[in-house]
Write an enzyme that holds these catalytic residues in place. Structure first.
Site, mmCIF file in Angstrom:
data_model
loop_
_atom_site.group_PDB
_atom_site.id
_atom_site.type_symbol
_atom_site.label_atom_id
_atom_site.label_comp_id
_atom_site.label_asym_id
_atom_site.label_seq_id
_atom_site.Cartn_x
_atom_site.Cartn_y
_atom_site.Cartn_z
ATOM 1 N N VAL A 153 4.515 -1.526 -5.541
ATOM 2 C CA VAL A 153 3.991 -1.355 -6.893
ATOM 3 C C VAL A 153 3.094 -2.546 -7.280
ATOM 4 O O VAL A 153 2.103 -2.391 -7.990
ATOM 5 C CB VAL A 153 5.205 -1.202 -7.854
ATOM 6 C CG1 VAL A 153 4.794 -1.311 -9.299
ATOM 7 C CG2 VAL A 153 5.905 0.117 -7.590
ATOM 8 N N GLY A 154 3.423 -3.750 -6.752
ATOM 9 C CA GLY A 154 2.669 -4.959 -7.126
ATOM 10 C C GLY A 154 1.206 -4.892 -6.726
ATOM 11 O O GLY A 154 0.306 -5.041 -7.558
ATOM 12 N N TYR A 452 -8.799 0.159 -0.955
ATOM 13 C CA TYR A 452 -9.145 0.442 0.444
ATOM 14 C C TYR A 452 -9.884 -0.780 0.979
ATOM 15 O O TYR A 452 -11.053 -0.726 1.347
ATOM 16 C CB TYR A 452 -10.028 1.684 0.547
ATOM 17 C CG TYR A 452 -9.360 2.991 0.167
ATOM 18 C CD1 TYR A 452 -7.990 3.082 -0.036
ATOM 19 C CD2 TYR A 452 -10.110 4.157 0.029
ATOM 20 C CE1 TYR A 452 -7.392 4.281 -0.374
ATOM 21 C CE2 TYR A 452 -9.509 5.367 -0.313
ATOM 22 C CZ TYR A 452 -8.153 5.416 -0.518
ATOM 23 O OH TYR A 452 -7.570 6.615 -0.857
HETATM 24 P P1 FDA Z 1 0.338 -6.043 -0.406
HETATM 25 O O1 FDA Z 1 1.661 -6.657 -0.643
HETATM 26 O O2 FDA Z 1 -0.260 -6.168 0.940
HETATM 27 O O3 FDA Z 1 -0.677 -6.586 -1.498
HETATM 28 C C1 FDA Z 1 -2.028 -6.176 -1.580
HETATM 29 C C2 FDA Z 1 -2.853 -7.220 -2.350
HETATM 30 O O4 FDA Z 1 -2.293 -7.447 -3.649
HETATM 31 C C3 FDA Z 1 -2.869 -8.594 -1.685
HETATM 32 O O5 FDA Z 1 -4.072 -9.245 -2.018
HETATM 33 C C4 FDA Z 1 -1.707 -9.297 -2.353
HETATM 34 O O6 FDA Z 1 -1.785 -10.707 -2.302
HETATM 35 C C5 FDA Z 1 -1.800 -8.781 -3.764
HETATM 36 N N1 FDA Z 1 -0.488 -8.700 -4.422
HETATM 37 C C6 FDA Z 1 0.631 -8.129 -3.915
HETATM 38 N N2 FDA Z 1 1.616 -8.210 -4.806
HETATM 39 C C7 FDA Z 1 1.132 -8.835 -5.890
HETATM 40 C C8 FDA Z 1 1.696 -9.221 -7.138
HETATM 41 N N3 FDA Z 1 2.966 -8.953 -7.418
HETATM 42 N N4 FDA Z 1 0.916 -9.878 -8.027
HETATM 43 C C9 FDA Z 1 -0.378 -10.159 -7.736
HETATM 44 N N5 FDA Z 1 -0.970 -9.823 -6.567
HETATM 45 C C10 FDA Z 1 -0.214 -9.164 -5.658
HETATM 46 N N6 FDA Z 1 -4.102 3.187 -2.398
HETATM 47 C C11 FDA Z 1 -4.283 4.061 -3.405
HETATM 48 O O7 FDA Z 1 -4.782 3.702 -4.462
HETATM 49 N N7 FDA Z 1 -3.894 5.362 -3.242
HETATM 50 C C12 FDA Z 1 -3.303 5.798 -2.110
HETATM 51 O O8 FDA Z 1 -2.951 6.972 -2.014
HETATM 52 C C13 FDA Z 1 -3.115 4.876 -1.037
HETATM 53 N N8 FDA Z 1 -2.524 5.256 0.136
HETATM 54 C C14 FDA Z 1 -2.295 4.315 1.124
HETATM 55 C C15 FDA Z 1 -1.636 4.690 2.295
HETATM 56 C C16 FDA Z 1 -1.383 3.738 3.282
HETATM 57 C C17 FDA Z 1 -0.676 4.162 4.531
HETATM 58 C C18 FDA Z 1 -1.804 2.410 3.107
HETATM 59 C C19 FDA Z 1 -1.563 1.385 4.181
HETATM 60 C C20 FDA Z 1 -2.441 2.037 1.937
HETATM 61 C C21 FDA Z 1 -2.693 2.982 0.945
HETATM 62 N N9 FDA Z 1 -3.340 2.635 -0.237
HETATM 63 C C22 FDA Z 1 -3.531 3.561 -1.233
HETATM 64 C C23 FDA Z 1 -3.796 1.264 -0.450
HETATM 65 C C24 FDA Z 1 -2.785 0.451 -1.230
HETATM 66 O O9 FDA Z 1 -2.744 0.879 -2.562
HETATM 67 C C25 FDA Z 1 -3.183 -1.023 -1.220
HETATM 68 O O10 FDA Z 1 -3.150 -1.487 0.094
HETATM 69 C C26 FDA Z 1 -2.269 -1.855 -2.122
HETATM 70 O O11 FDA Z 1 -2.859 -3.101 -2.344
HETATM 71 C C27 FDA Z 1 -0.916 -2.019 -1.478
HETATM 72 O O12 FDA Z 1 -0.025 -2.699 -2.288
HETATM 73 P P2 FDA Z 1 1.192 -3.470 -1.574
HETATM 74 O O13 FDA Z 1 1.949 -4.161 -2.631
HETATM 75 O O14 FDA Z 1 1.898 -2.571 -0.663
HETATM 76 O O15 FDA Z 1 0.355 -4.475 -0.667
#
Ligand code: FDA
Length: 507
Positions: A153-154, A452
């Site tokens: 969610v972050g 993306y």
């Molecule tokens: P992660 O932890 O890698 O963080 C991503 C970025 O945000 C980094 O720069 C990180 O430092 C920063 N960040 C993380 N947590 C934070 C916090 N608490 N505060 C501030 N910064 C923070 N997107 C979409 O819009 N619709 C979709 O349907 C999909 N589908 C999808 C499928 C698959 C298989 C993947 C691999 C990715 C997607 N995505 C997507 C993309 C996805 O939304 C994007 O990669 C997000 O940044 C993922 O968030 P995470 O917290 O998982 O990533």
């Protein structure tokens, strides 16, 4: 060693040093690798030459986050914040300078308030946990989030967040009503105390630029008891080109309640072994089959949608269904380590926006490139825009891709462990397909979607970043909203502590 003074600092800062020691992992620690790898989704960023953090902190209390920010600044270490680890370029856990990862996976509570239709969700929760907890309390409430439910969610909401309800309710960022946030000085801020500029920036300006989101307060949206999903596939020999050509005119104009997309893959045709392209028209509709059929018959008769193509189910079941894992209990949404077999362990993606329908000749050129790459995980997806996206102003949040877009293109090339030797060739294929599309997609800037993440479109220097250099990729992701993001960054983090290859620079 830089991290020894850092660790000493952490123990001094923490008011309860025994509790912080339990959430610190260095390379000497036997769990270091498993903690790091648990949220590396794309194994391209888990090789022996991928830079690894000096320290991973997995906070269980806000004071741990504050102490980590303070000590990293003091000892000149960069921090990377990780929630779900899905960043397409691995920026939440890879840096080319000495760095510390703050992994928020312990911050994962989800509190649903059905009466007021809101939820407080901590940043380290995954989308699946949010969906499951909503469904536990109500079949007719939902959150407009993505399909792949292990996403954190972050990061997801920090980048705007797109999903199957987005033509009806907008991006996830459009549906945030409050936040709990930590800035570079360790101050805990909410919407009121941070002010509307910073609250605007963090709902789509990309993660890792402004500070750390600890939790979001989200608006829950109404959905019917049952939604309808369908998937209809046609090959080139079954007129897929003509259908996609028509789809470009029809899909963006469909009612907000329909979510239309098309997945394109190359396959070996079973009859004569020739390679063809199969187009799967996949949709979700907020209503019943009886309502959907006459609508599609009127708007898109060429598709020939039948009752047998359609299935009714609850909204939350449609999430499981769209992950391609039907017949699984809903509890699978709580499985944070689930690796969907449809997603290969290695991948590279790119994105585009289309504003004018592409001619059949133009589409055929794309399909012939697709047939060069017969790999089950190479897929191009067209996601229709329109609906409420046409009615929300471009500057409402940093996410600027609103009116004027017919659809977004998602290019995904993936490969398996035993195909690693071909990685460069596969990535090159994605770049060539993208180059081929230049005349058909948005220009000046060629728009791209921040979630993306694609470092091909530009990146910051490892050291100091100039505004000019950042505006190359920045205008593609944010158009004119980039300048307001720079202003907010200049105010909240003027020394540019929170930075990475595509973070917003201060001026
Ligand atoms: P992660 O932890 O890698 O963080 C991503 C970025 O945000 C980094 O720069 C990180 O430092 C920063 N960040 C993380 N947590 C934070 C916090 N608490 N505060 C501030 N910064 C923070 N997107 C979409 O819009 N619709 C979709 O349907 C999909 N589908 C999808 C499928 C698959 C298989 C993947 C691999 C990715 C997607 N995505 C997507 C993309 C996805 O939304 C994007 O990669 C997000 O940044 C993922 O968030 P995470 O917290 O998982 O990533």
């Amino acid at each position: 060693l830089p991290h020894e003074t850092f660790l000493h600092c952490l123990s001094l800062r923490s008011n309860d040093s025994s509790s912080i020691s339990r959430v610190i992992f260095t390379r000497q620690n036997s769990s270091y690798e498993s903690v790091l790898e648990a949220r590396i989704r794309n194994l391209r960023f888990n090789s022996s030459d991928t830079p690894k953090p000096l320290v991973i902190v997995t906070p269980t209390q806000i004071s741990h986050v504050q102490a980590t920010i303070y000590c990293s600044r003091k000892h000149g270490l960069q921090t990377r914040t990780r929630s779900g680890g899905h960043d397409y370029e691995g920026l939440s856990f890879v840096a080319r300078v000495p760095f510390v990862v703050i992994d928020l996976f312990n911050f994962r509570s989800v509190d649903i308030d059905v009466e007021n239709r809101v939820a407080w969700v901590q940043a380290g929760a995954i989308l699946g946990e949010l969906y499951y907890r909503i469904a536990e309390k109500s079949r007719t409430l939902a959150f407009p989030g993505g399909v792949f439910y292990t996403i954190g969610v972050g990061g997801y909401i920090s980048g705007g967040g797109f999903g199957l309800l987005f033509r009806k309710y907008g991006t996830a960022g459009d549906n945030v009503v409050d936040v709990q946030f930590i800035d570079v000085n360790g101050r805990i801020l909410d919407r009121e105390s941070m002010g509307e500029d910073l609250f605007w920036a963090i709902r789509g300006g990309g993660g890792g630029s402004f500070g750390i989101v600890l939790a979001w307060k989200l608006r829950l949206v109404p959905v019917p008891e049952n939604v309808t999903v369908f998937s209809v596939s046609r090959t080139l020999e079954q007129n897929a080109t003509e259908l996609i050509h028509r789809w470009q005119y029809i899909a963006p104009e469909l009612p907000d309640e329909v979510y239309p997309s098309v997945q394109l893959r190359a396959i070996n045709s079973t009859q004569d072994g020739r390679i063809t392209v199969v187009a799967s028209f996949i949709s979700m509709f907020l209503g019943s089959i009886d309502e959907l059929l006459p609508l599609m018959e009127q708007r898109f008769p060429e598709l020939g949608l039948t009752r047998q193509d359609c299935t009714e189910m609850s909204w939350v079941q449609s999430i499981v269904f769209n992950n391609g894992i039907q017949n699984q209990p809903l509890e699978i949404l709580l499985n944070r380590t689930y690796r969907n077999p449809v997603i290969t362990p290695y991948y590279k993606i790119k994105s585009d926006y289309v504003k004018q329908p592409i001619s059949e000749t133009g589409l055929n050129g794309l399909f012939s490139r697709l047939t060069e790459e017969v790999a089950s995980s190479t897929v191009i997806i067209l996601f229709a825009y329109g609906g409420i996206m046409n009615r929300i102003p471009e500057n409402a949040t940093p996410f600027p891709h609103r009116a004027g877009n017919l659809y977004k293109i998602f290019y995904n090339v993936g490969w398996l462990e035993d195909d690693k030797v071909n990685a460069e060739r596969r990535i090159d294929w994605a770049r060539r397909a993208y180059n081929y599309m230049t005349p058909f997609v948005s220009k000046n800037p060629r728009e791209a979607y921040i979630n993306y993440r694609d470092l091909d479109i530009g990146s910051n220097n490892i050291g100091d970043t100039s505004y000019e250099q950042a505006s190359i990729w920045g205008h593609k992701y944010f158009k004119d909203n980039f300048n307001r993001l720079v202003q907010v960054k200049t105010k909240i983090d003027p020394e540019n502590f929170f930075k990475h290859e595509q973070s917003i620079p201060p001026r």
